[in-house]
Motif scaffolding. Structure first.
Motif, PDB file in Angstrom:
ATOM      1  N   ASN A   1      -5.152   6.325  15.102  1.00  0.00           N
ATOM      2  CA  ASN A   1      -6.187   7.332  15.489  1.00  0.00           C
ATOM      3  C   ASN A   1      -7.701   6.730  15.585  1.00  0.00           C
ATOM      4  O   ASN A   1      -8.419   6.618  16.225  1.00  0.00           O
ATOM      5  N   GLU A   2      -7.951   5.955  14.348  1.00  0.00           N
ATOM      6  CA  GLU A   2      -9.029   5.020  14.259  1.00  0.00           C
ATOM      7  C   GLU A   2      -9.267   3.838  14.655  1.00  0.00           C
ATOM      8  O   GLU A   2     -10.300   3.245  14.691  1.00  0.00           O
ATOM      9  N   ASP A   3      -7.941   3.241  15.060  1.00  0.00           N
ATOM     10  CA  ASP A   3      -7.775   1.855  15.583  1.00  0.00           C
ATOM     11  C   ASP A   3      -8.385   0.969  14.666  1.00  0.00           C
ATOM     12  O   ASP A   3      -9.007  -0.166  15.016  1.00  0.00           O
ATOM     13  N   HIS A   4      -8.109   0.975  13.235  1.00  0.00           N
ATOM     14  CA  HIS A   4      -8.583   0.278  12.195  1.00  0.00           C
ATOM     15  C   HIS A   4      -7.288   0.169  11.283  1.00  0.00           C
ATOM     16  O   HIS A   4      -7.117   1.189  10.606  1.00  0.00           O
ATOM     17  N   HIS A   5      -6.723  -0.961  11.071  1.00  0.00           N
ATOM     18  CA  HIS A   5      -5.426  -1.016  10.317  1.00  0.00           C
ATOM     19  C   HIS A   5      -5.739  -1.671   9.118  1.00  0.00           C
ATOM     20  O   HIS A   5      -6.063  -2.861   8.807  1.00  0.00           O
ATOM     21  N   PRO A   6      -4.991  -1.063   7.941  1.00  0.00           N
ATOM     22  CA  PRO A   6      -5.371  -1.644   6.444  1.00  0.00           C
ATOM     23  C   PRO A   6      -3.979  -2.663   6.355  1.00  0.00           C
ATOM     24  O   PRO A   6      -2.995  -2.587   7.246  1.00  0.00           O
ATOM     25  N   GLU A   7      -4.026  -3.570   5.433  1.00  0.00           N
ATOM     26  CA  GLU A   7      -2.869  -4.273   4.804  1.00  0.00           C
ATOM     27  C   GLU A   7      -2.418  -3.342   3.854  1.00  0.00           C
ATOM     28  O   GLU A   7      -3.058  -3.062   3.073  1.00  0.00           O
ATOM     29  N   LEU A   8      -1.084  -3.107   3.694  1.00  0.00           N
ATOM     30  CA  LEU A   8      -0.362  -2.495   2.771  1.00  0.00           C
ATOM     31  C   LEU A   8       0.772  -3.162   2.031  1.00  0.00           C
ATOM     32  O   LEU A   8       1.662  -3.988   2.830  1.00  0.00           O
ATOM     33  N   VAL A   9       0.861  -3.068   0.756  1.00  0.00           N
ATOM     34  CA  VAL A   9       1.901  -3.542   0.028  1.00  0.00           C
ATOM     35  C   VAL A   9       2.482  -2.461  -0.541  1.00  0.00           C
ATOM     36  O   VAL A   9       1.953  -1.793  -1.505  1.00  0.00           O
ATOM     37  N   VAL A  10       3.681  -2.073  -0.006  1.00  0.00           N
ATOM     38  CA  VAL A  10       4.666  -0.876  -0.509  1.00  0.00           C
ATOM     39  C   VAL A  10       5.396  -1.223  -1.746  1.00  0.00           C
ATOM     40  O   VAL A  10       6.314  -2.043  -1.210  1.00  0.00           O
ATOM     41  N   GLY A  11       5.765  -0.341  -2.565  1.00  0.00           N
ATOM     42  CA  GLY A  11       6.648  -0.379  -3.599  1.00  0.00           C
ATOM     43  C   GLY A  11       7.462   0.865  -3.757  1.00  0.00           C
ATOM     44  O   GLY A  11       7.110   1.617  -2.915  1.00  0.00           O
ATOM     45  N   TYR A  12       8.605   1.010  -4.447  1.00  0.00           N
ATOM     46  CA  TYR A  12       8.985   2.436  -4.645  1.00  0.00           C
ATOM     47  C   TYR A  12       8.048   3.580  -5.155  1.00  0.00           C
ATOM     48  O   TYR A  12       8.263   4.467  -4.550  1.00  0.00           O
ATOM     49  N   LYS A  13       7.149   3.127  -6.028  1.00  0.00           N
ATOM     50  CA  LYS A  13       6.442   4.355  -6.221  1.00  0.00           C
ATOM     51  C   LYS A  13       4.843   3.887  -6.278  1.00  0.00           C
ATOM     52  O   LYS A  13       4.029   4.517  -6.812  1.00  0.00           O
ATOM     53  N   THR A  14       4.471   2.806  -5.471  1.00  0.00           N
ATOM     54  CA  THR A  14       3.126   2.609  -5.310  1.00  0.00           C
ATOM     55  C   THR A  14       2.823   2.024  -3.840  1.00  0.00           C
ATOM     56  O   THR A  14       3.797   1.687  -3.107  1.00  0.00           O
ATOM     57  N   CYS A  15       1.544   1.894  -3.525  1.00  0.00           N
ATOM     58  CA  CYS A  15       1.065   1.301  -2.713  1.00  0.00           C
ATOM     59  C   CYS A  15      -0.413   0.788  -2.405  1.00  0.00           C
ATOM     60  O   CYS A  15      -1.373   1.672  -3.123  1.00  0.00           O
ATOM     61  N   GLU A  16      -0.470  -0.306  -2.371  1.00  0.00           N
ATOM     62  CA  GLU A  16      -1.742  -1.006  -2.529  1.00  0.00           C
ATOM     63  C   GLU A  16      -2.349  -1.025  -1.077  1.00  0.00           C
ATOM     64  O   GLU A  16      -1.780  -1.447   0.206  1.00  0.00           O
ATOM     65  N   VAL A  17      -3.493  -0.523  -0.789  1.00  0.00           N
ATOM     66  CA  VAL A  17      -4.107  -0.459   0.552  1.00  0.00           C
ATOM     67  C   VAL A  17      -5.451  -1.490   0.610  1.00  0.00           C
ATOM     68  O   VAL A  17      -5.950  -1.647  -0.440  1.00  0.00           O
ATOM     69  N   ARG A  18      -5.419  -2.222   1.377  1.00  0.00           N
ATOM     70  CA  ARG A  18      -6.598  -3.254   1.575  1.00  0.00           C
ATOM     71  C   ARG A  18      -6.957  -3.325   2.996  1.00  0.00           C
ATOM     72  O   ARG A  18      -6.370  -3.413   4.000  1.00  0.00           O
ATOM     73  N   TYR A  19      -8.434  -2.951   2.979  1.00  0.00           N
ATOM     74  CA  TYR A  19      -9.321  -2.834   4.319  1.00  0.00           C
ATOM     75  C   TYR A  19     -10.202  -4.307   4.394  1.00  0.00           C
ATOM     76  O   TYR A  19     -10.724  -4.406   3.401  1.00  0.00           O
ATOM     77  N   ASP A  20     -10.319  -4.832   5.577  1.00  0.00           N
ATOM     78  CA  ASP A  20     -11.395  -5.565   5.809  1.00  0.00           C
ATOM     79  C   ASP A  20     -11.543  -5.571   7.429  1.00  0.00           C
ATOM     80  O   ASP A  20     -10.627  -5.184   7.884  1.00  0.00           O
ATOM     81  N   THR A  21     -12.511  -6.145   7.929  1.00  0.00           N
ATOM     82  CA  THR A  21     -12.492  -6.118   9.423  1.00  0.00           C
ATOM     83  C   THR A  21     -12.666  -7.662   9.927  1.00  0.00           C
ATOM     84  O   THR A  21     -13.713  -8.216   9.668  1.00  0.00           O
ATOM     85  N   HIS A  22     -11.672  -7.805  10.424  1.00  0.00           N
ATOM     86  CA  HIS A  22     -11.343  -9.252  10.731  1.00  0.00           C
ATOM     87  C   HIS A  22     -12.364  -9.689  12.019  1.00  0.00           C
ATOM     88  O   HIS A  22     -12.719 -10.637  11.832  1.00  0.00           O
ATOM     89  N   SER A  23     -12.844  -8.952  12.732  1.00  0.00           N
ATOM     90  CA  SER A  23     -13.724  -9.082  13.763  1.00  0.00           C
ATOM     91  C   SER A  23     -15.088  -9.626  13.246  1.00  0.00           C
ATOM     92  O   SER A  23     -15.875 -10.188  13.964  1.00  0.00           O
TER      93      SER A  23
END
Length: 113
Positions: A70-92
């Motif tokens: 919806n926001e057209d802004h996508h994070p990098e995600l590292v997904v584990g069994y009971k964890t999720c690391e979310v990383r945002y930056d703006t490539h442009s």
């Protein structure tokens, strides 16, 4: 840039803009201070989320994917069994922009009652 933004609730009311600019270190730090658990690491806005089980982790990931679409802004995600690391930056802009903080606030809202 962040003069009218006083809380994470303010960030959640905004939407990402295609035309955005890189925040300076002071602006990024001020916005990060409005968010619980988020840090700036290596030029990215980062948070590690913990969950009770895989189902809850994947429910969060799917809800976050909906926000990203919806926001057209996508994070990098590292997904584990009971964890999720979310990383945002703006490539442009080769760094952090207001969009990163808007999406981080919306991610946090997924876990609030």
């Amino acid at each position: 840039m962040s003069g009218n933004i006083a809380s994470a609730a303010d960030l959640r009311t905004l939407h990402c803009a295609h035309a955005t600019v890189q925040l300076d270190a002071g602006e990024a730090a001020a916005l990060a201070a409005l968010l619980d658990g988020w840090t700036i690491e290596g030029g990215r806005l980062v948070r590690r989320f913990g969950f009770a089980n895989y189902y809850e982790t994947m429910a969060f990931v799917n809800a976050l994917a909906y926000i990203a679409h919806n926001e057209d802004h996508h994070p990098e995600l590292v997904v584990g069994y009971k964890t999720c690391e979310v990383r945002y930056d703006t490539h442009s802009v080769k760094g952090l922009s207001l969009n990163d903080f808007i999406c981080a606030a919306k991610a946090d809202a997924l876990l609030r009652p």
